[in-house]
Design a protein around this motif. Structure first.
Motif, short mmCIF file in Angstrom:
data_model
loop_
_atom_site.label_atom_id
_atom_site.label_comp_id
_atom_site.label_asym_id
_atom_site.label_seq_id
_atom_site.Cartn_x
_atom_site.Cartn_y
_atom_site.Cartn_z
N GLY A 1 -3.12 1.38 3.42
CA GLY A 1 -4.92 2.38 2.68
C GLY A 1 -4.90 2.80 2.06
N MET A 2 -3.55 2.69 1.01
CA MET A 2 -3.38 3.53 0.17
C MET A 2 -3.52 2.59 -1.33
SD MET A 2 -0.40 5.83 0.68
CE MET A 2 -0.63 7.08 -1.35
N ALA A 3 -4.29 3.09 -2.79
CA ALA A 3 -4.48 1.89 -3.44
C ALA A 3 -3.00 1.54 -4.30
CB ALA A 3 -5.14 2.77 -4.74
N ILE A 4 -1.81 1.99 -3.46
CA ILE A 4 -0.12 1.91 -4.37
C ILE A 4 -0.02 0.76 -4.11
CG2 ILE A 4 2.23 2.61 -4.38
CD1 ILE A 4 1.28 5.95 -4.76
N ARG A 5 -0.47 0.13 -2.91
CA ARG A 5 0.01 -1.14 -2.62
C ARG A 5 -0.68 -1.85 -3.46
NH1 ARG A 5 -0.96 -2.86 3.22
NH2 ARG A 5 0.43 -1.74 3.99
N ARG A 6 -1.29 -1.92 -4.01
CA ARG A 6 -2.08 -3.01 -5.06
C ARG A 6 -0.83 -3.65 -6.17
NH1 ARG A 6 -6.41 -5.28 -6.89
NH2 ARG A 6 -6.45 -5.90 -9.96
N THR A 7 0.96 -2.73 -6.70
CA THR A 7 1.57 -3.43 -7.34
C THR A 7 2.35 -4.13 -6.49
OG1 THR A 7 2.95 -1.74 -6.49
CG2 THR A 7 1.28 -0.98 -8.64
N GLY A 8 2.25 -4.21 -5.05
CA GLY A 8 3.47 -5.36 -4.65
C GLY A 8 4.65 -3.93 -4.40
N TYR A 9 5.51 -4.45 -3.33
CA TYR A 9 6.86 -4.16 -3.51
C TYR A 9 7.71 -4.18 -4.72
CZ TYR A 9 11.19 -2.66 -1.71
OH TYR A 9 12.51 -1.51 -1.32
#
Length: 368
Positions: A303-311
């Motif tokens: 649920g956070m925008a950081i997910r956009r980068t991927g691991y």
């Protein structure tokens, strides 16, 4: 246009309707709501020139969308007006951002990304606002956007009186600076329009001067290929080696141009609990974040925008920051722990970071 208009065959006081839309918007958590038309001809010229110069980097979707971004009617046929809404997101203790940037062992995450993904928050509120408008007018044509389609949101917000586009290319308000999100409702309602905001940057160039990578190549002109936000979020491959040392400890986005802007002295802390920092990310250490497993990354960034980068992108960014960090035992151990990482992109950046520490050690030995 005249104050009175007709909606669904009924006479309506347009100004009164807009006032009610603003009131409902504030009730839903927006700090400013404005109305504008759909003419973006001048902005379209600027957009197309920017794309022709290749300043969008690998964001090919921007070129694919073409003029749909600057022609609202092409994106949603029948659109007559755009309702532009602003929601503030500055977290409490914003001044502490400078302390994090100054501490090479800590990770700097752009302040907008510390809490819940703004797309989810704004989209839901905008749809609720559209539903409430329908209660006043009856069914009407509309579509809600929150950085989710080809929309020139800053130009539309400027035209709707929410602020002006600063030299760093972000929207600025005299009341609150630039720490806010934007969202839009494209509508076929012929609402009265607000007046466009005028610029108030004057001779100030602080945003241009402070940019770590000099990505603001001229007032109002950004080279995305050099922008740390692009490099750490949008870019999927290797970060250019000459830019890596300039990134410092910024692992997701960059706020320097906002932090230095004089207008942001008027910024107000957000009342939105959704935008409050999660998992201690506002002060987290690089070594701790680099130790996250992929599952921990997925769990903690849900649920956070950081997910956009991927691991892998997240790990790549942290590896670069670790390469720029002081050569402490914790930093060196963190890099060694992933020197055989399964991801080629992570291994490459870990290797670069390790070489940076070896180089600094050699230089220290020579100078010592």
């Amino acid at each position: 246009m005249a104050i009175a208009s007709e909606i669904n065959g009924k006479p309506v006081d347009g100004r009164a309707l807009v006032d009610e839309i603003r009131r409902q918007g504030v009730e839903l958590g927006f700090q400013h709501v404005g109305i504008t038309g759909v003419d973006l001809a001048d902005d379209e010229v600027h957009l197309l020139n920017w794309l022709d110069e290749g300043l969008h980097g690998e964001m090919e979707y921007m070129k694919r969308h073409g003029t749909r971004r600057s022609r609202p009617v092409d994106l949603r046929p029948g659109t007559l007006r755009v309702i532009s809404a602003r929601m503030d997101y500055a977290p409490a203790g914003l001044s502490g951002a400078w302390d994090v940037l100054a501490d090479g062992e800590r990770a700097y995450v752009s302040r907008y990304a510390l809490g819940r993904d703004y797309h989810k928050v704004l989209r839901a509120r905008l749809q609720t606002l559209a539903d409430r408008i329908a209660e006043l007018t009856g069914p009407f044509g509309h579509r809600v956007f929150t950085d989710s389609a080809p929309v020139l949101e800053k130009a539309l917000a400027r035209n709707a009186g929410l602020g002006w586009i600063g030299k760093h290319t972000l929207l600025l308000s005299r009341d609150v600076g630039s720490w806010f999100f934007l969202g839009e409702i494209y509508t076929d309602l012929a609402l009265p329009c607000d007046s466009q905001e005028t610029p108030h940057c004057g001779t100030c160039t602080r945003c241009i001067d402070i940019c770590p990578t000099q990505a603001i190549i001229a007032p109002y002109k950004l080279d995305a290929r050099r922008c740390i936000s692009y490099l750490t979020i949008e870019l999927r491959g290797s970060i250019p080696e000459d830019l890596r040392p300039l990134i410092g400890n910024r692992v997701f986005g960059c706020d320097d141009c906002q932090l230095i802007c004089p207008w942001n002295k008027f910024a107000q802390s957000t009342p939105e609990a959704d935008f409050a920092p999660r998992h201690g990310l506002e002060t987290a250490s690089l070594a701790d974040l680099f130790a996250w497993t992929e599952q921990q990354f997925l769990d903690r960034t849900e649920g956070m925008a950081i997910r956009r980068t991927g691991y892998d992108g997240w790990s790549r960014n942290i590896a670069v920051a670790l390469g720029n960090a002081p050569s402490t035992p914790a930093v060196i151990a963190a890099l060694r722990s992933r020197e055989n990482d399964r991801s080629p992109i992570v291994r490459e950046h870990v290797q670069w970071a390790s070489h940076e520490h070896a180089r600094k050690e050699r230089q220290s030995s020579i100078s010592g």
